[in-house]
Design a protein around this motif. Structure first.
Motif, short mmCIF file in Angstrom:
data_model
loop_
_atom_site.label_atom_id
_atom_site.label_comp_id
_atom_site.label_asym_id
_atom_site.label_seq_id
_atom_site.Cartn_x
_atom_site.Cartn_y
_atom_site.Cartn_z
N HIS A 149 2.71 2.50 -9.90
CA HIS A 149 1.54 2.84 -9.09
C HIS A 149 0.33 2.09 -9.66
CE1 HIS A 149 3.36 6.43 -7.06
NE2 HIS A 149 4.13 6.40 -8.14
N SER A 165 9.94 10.40 -7.22
CA SER A 165 10.58 10.79 -5.95
C SER A 165 11.40 9.66 -5.35
CB SER A 165 9.52 11.26 -4.95
OG SER A 165 8.61 10.24 -4.66
N HIS A 203 9.07 1.62 -9.83
CA HIS A 203 7.84 1.13 -9.22
C HIS A 203 6.67 1.53 -10.10
CE1 HIS A 203 8.85 5.08 -7.61
NE2 HIS A 203 7.56 5.32 -7.57
N LYS A 257 0.85 -1.19 0.00
CA LYS A 257 0.00 0.00 0.00
C LYS A 257 0.88 1.23 0.00
CE LYS A 257 -4.16 -1.67 2.26
NZ LYS A 257 -5.16 -1.43 3.31
N ASP A 258 0.53 2.23 -0.81
CA ASP A 258 1.25 3.50 -0.80
C ASP A 258 0.99 4.22 0.52
OD1 ASP A 258 2.49 5.49 -3.24
OD2 ASP A 258 1.82 6.47 -1.40
N ASN A 281 6.26 6.83 -12.79
CA ASN A 281 6.89 8.13 -12.97
C ASN A 281 8.38 7.95 -13.21
OD1 ASN A 281 4.46 9.52 -12.44
ND2 ASN A 281 4.79 9.33 -10.23
P1 5GP Z 1 7.03 8.44 -7.11
O1 5GP Z 1 6.81 9.86 -6.70
O2 5GP Z 1 8.50 8.09 -7.06
O3 5GP Z 1 6.39 8.06 -8.39
O4 5GP Z 1 6.29 7.54 -6.03
C1 5GP Z 1 6.81 7.24 -4.80
C2 5GP Z 1 5.65 6.79 -3.96
O5 5GP Z 1 6.16 6.10 -2.85
C3 5GP Z 1 4.78 7.94 -3.42
O6 5GP Z 1 3.44 7.75 -3.85
C4 5GP Z 1 4.94 7.84 -1.91
O7 5GP Z 1 3.74 8.10 -1.24
C5 5GP Z 1 5.38 6.40 -1.73
N1 5GP Z 1 6.26 6.18 -0.59
C6 5GP Z 1 7.36 6.90 -0.28
N2 5GP Z 1 7.93 6.39 0.84
C7 5GP Z 1 7.16 5.33 1.21
C8 5GP Z 1 7.25 4.40 2.29
O8 5GP Z 1 8.14 4.43 3.13
N3 5GP Z 1 6.29 3.45 2.35
C9 5GP Z 1 5.27 3.38 1.43
N4 5GP Z 1 4.38 2.40 1.61
N5 5GP Z 1 5.17 4.22 0.40
C10 5GP Z 1 6.10 5.21 0.30
#
Ligand code: 5GP
Ligand code: ZN
Length: 115
Positions: free
Chosen positions: A103, A96, A101, A31-32, A88
């Motif tokens: 989503h 980030s 990964h 889960k995010d 992304n």
């Molecule tokens: P990005 O911005 O790289 O596409 O997505 C990174 C995602 O990882 C974000 O939606 C953020 O909420 C999620 N995320 C970041 N740190 C953690 C974490 O420690 N645990 C979980 N479950 N999700 C995380």
């Protein structure tokens, strides 16, 4: 490959806690932490690579199998009415976490605009 500075490597290994809904030899689905939809999951390959531009052919095959396997868990994850996959990449993509990964978003009718 494992990167000791990478949060998703640590999550995949269980060194950082997460709500893990699925795990096999190649990937985890968690889960995010900050959900942007009623169902917001992350499919994370266990192997560390930053994005599709750094992905090997073998990693591509493994990721494709992980995505295909998602179809076996659609009902279980509450995605029976549909879902959206997003990955992304880089600054313009607002990535980030520099470990590839995907989503998985669903649980309601999502916006018909992509951004
Ligand atoms: P990005 O911005 O790289 O596409 O997505 C990174 C995602 O990882 C974000 O939606 C953020 O909420 C999620 N995320 C970041 N740190 C953690 C974490 O420690 N645990 C979980 N479950 N999700 C995380
Ligand atoms: Zn990593």
């Amino acid at each position: 490959m494992y990167d000791e500075n990478c949060i998703f490597c640590k999550i995949a290994k269980g060194e950082i806690p997460s709500t893990k809904l699925y795990e096999d030899d190649n990937c985890v689905i968690i889960k995010d932490l900050n959900p942007q939809a009623p169902v917001h999951l992350l499919l994370i390959p266990k192997d560390h690579y930053a994005n599709i531009c750094e992905m090997s052919d073998d990693q591509a095959k493994t990721l494709a199998a992980c995505v295909k396997n998602l179809s076996n868990h659609v009902d279980e994850f509450g995605l029976q009415d549909g879902f959206r996959l997003v990955s992304n990449k880089g600054e313009n993509g607002c990535q980030s976490v520099n470990h590839l990964h995907i989503h998985i978003l669903g649980g309601e009718k999502l916006s018909d605009t992509m951004c």
